[in-house]
Design a protein around this motif. Structure first.
Motif, PDB file in Angstrom:
ATOM      1  N   UNK A   1       0.508  -1.281   0.021  1.00  0.00           N
ATOM      2  CA  UNK A   1       0.101   0.465  -0.212  1.00  0.00           C
ATOM      3  C   UNK A   1       0.862   1.480  -0.088  1.00  0.00           C
ATOM      4  N   UNK A   2       2.059   1.182  -0.266  1.00  0.00           N
ATOM      5  CA  UNK A   2       2.542   2.294  -0.259  1.00  0.00           C
ATOM      6  C   UNK A   2       3.495   3.018  -1.568  1.00  0.00           C
ATOM      7  N   UNK A   3       3.083   3.468  -2.170  1.00  0.00           N
ATOM      8  CA  UNK A   3       3.319   4.516  -3.338  1.00  0.00           C
ATOM      9  C   UNK A   3       4.814   5.228  -3.323  1.00  0.00           C
ATOM     10  N   UNK A   4       5.671   5.080  -4.019  1.00  0.00           N
ATOM     11  CA  UNK A   4       6.604   5.740  -3.790  1.00  0.00           C
ATOM     12  C   UNK A   4       6.728   6.515  -5.396  1.00  0.00           C
ATOM     13  N   UNK A   5       7.603   7.985  -4.963  1.00  0.00           N
ATOM     14  CA  UNK A   5       7.130   9.059  -6.002  1.00  0.00           C
ATOM     15  C   UNK A   5       8.275  10.214  -5.604  1.00  0.00           C
ATOM     16  N   UNK A   6       9.549  10.123  -6.610  1.00  0.00           N
ATOM     17  CA  UNK A   6      10.404  11.352  -6.591  1.00  0.00           C
ATOM     18  C   UNK A   6      10.305  12.279  -7.518  1.00  0.00           C
ATOM     19  N   UNK A   7      11.011  13.267  -6.932  1.00  0.00           N
ATOM     20  CA  UNK A   7      11.294  14.212  -8.138  1.00  0.00           C
ATOM     21  C   UNK A   7      12.336  15.368  -7.811  1.00  0.00           C
ATOM     22  N   UNK A   8      13.382  15.385  -9.036  1.00  0.00           N
ATOM     23  CA  UNK A   8      14.805  15.655  -8.797  1.00  0.00           C
ATOM     24  C   UNK A   8      14.817  16.591 -10.531  1.00  0.00           C
ATOM     25  N   UNK A   9      15.132  17.625 -10.392  1.00  0.00           N
ATOM     26  CA  UNK A   9      15.612  18.480 -11.873  1.00  0.00           C
ATOM     27  C   UNK A   9      13.909  19.016 -11.696  1.00  0.00           C
TER      28      UNK A   9
END
Length: 149
Positions: free
Chosen positions: A57-65
């Motif tokens: 139940x964990x969605x992993x999203x990241x932001x860079x640039x």
């Protein structure tokens, strides 16, 4: 008379320099402590406590640039889930909002905006199966697709 004027200027200069050079600084910079509220079973746009990365139940999203590193992610249907959002952009504010269908659809969830480098875990209410858009409300060109199945 000249000597008295010279002595006065010298003493005032010495007092000024001595006043500006103390052994301890008058202030220090300490960043504000990070406050993370406890986990909740309610849907919340605020960050919650850390979640285990092995959770379905964990969605992993990241932001860079100033862009999302993942453009498609999947979440379970009809059950609350969490989004772990890692902002890798130093000093740049980001968040995640979920919209029904595409970025112009109804906003169903809006996470807390925070500056990087930092990570937040958002609690998201249960969603029906379907396609949803995720977008940064600060940078609307940052978009992706959440598939709920």
């Amino acid at each position: 008379m000249r000597f008295a004027r010279f002595l006065t200027v010298a003493l005032l200069s010495a007092a000024f320099v001595a006043g500006c050079t103390t052994a301890s600084p008058g202030w220090t910079y300490l960043p504000a402590p990070s406050v993370t509220p406890p986990p909740s079973s309610e849907a919340s746009a605020e960050a919650s406590g850390p979640a285990g990365s092995d959770s379905a139940d964990l969605v992993m999203i990241s932001a860079s640039g100033v862009k999302f590193e993942q453009t498609t992610v999947t979440a379970p249907a009809d059950t609350p889930f969490q989004v772990q959002f890692e902002n890798k952009d130093p000093g740049t504010p980001h968040n995640i909002a979920l919209h029904l269908g595409d970025v112009n659809g109804e906003e169903l969830f809006k996470g807390e905006v925070f500056s990087g480098v930092a990570t937040r875990v958002y609690d998201v209410q249960a969603l029906d199966a379907g396609a949803y858009a995720f977008v940064c409300t600060v940078h609307p060109t940052m978009t992706g697709t959440l598939t709920v199945e």
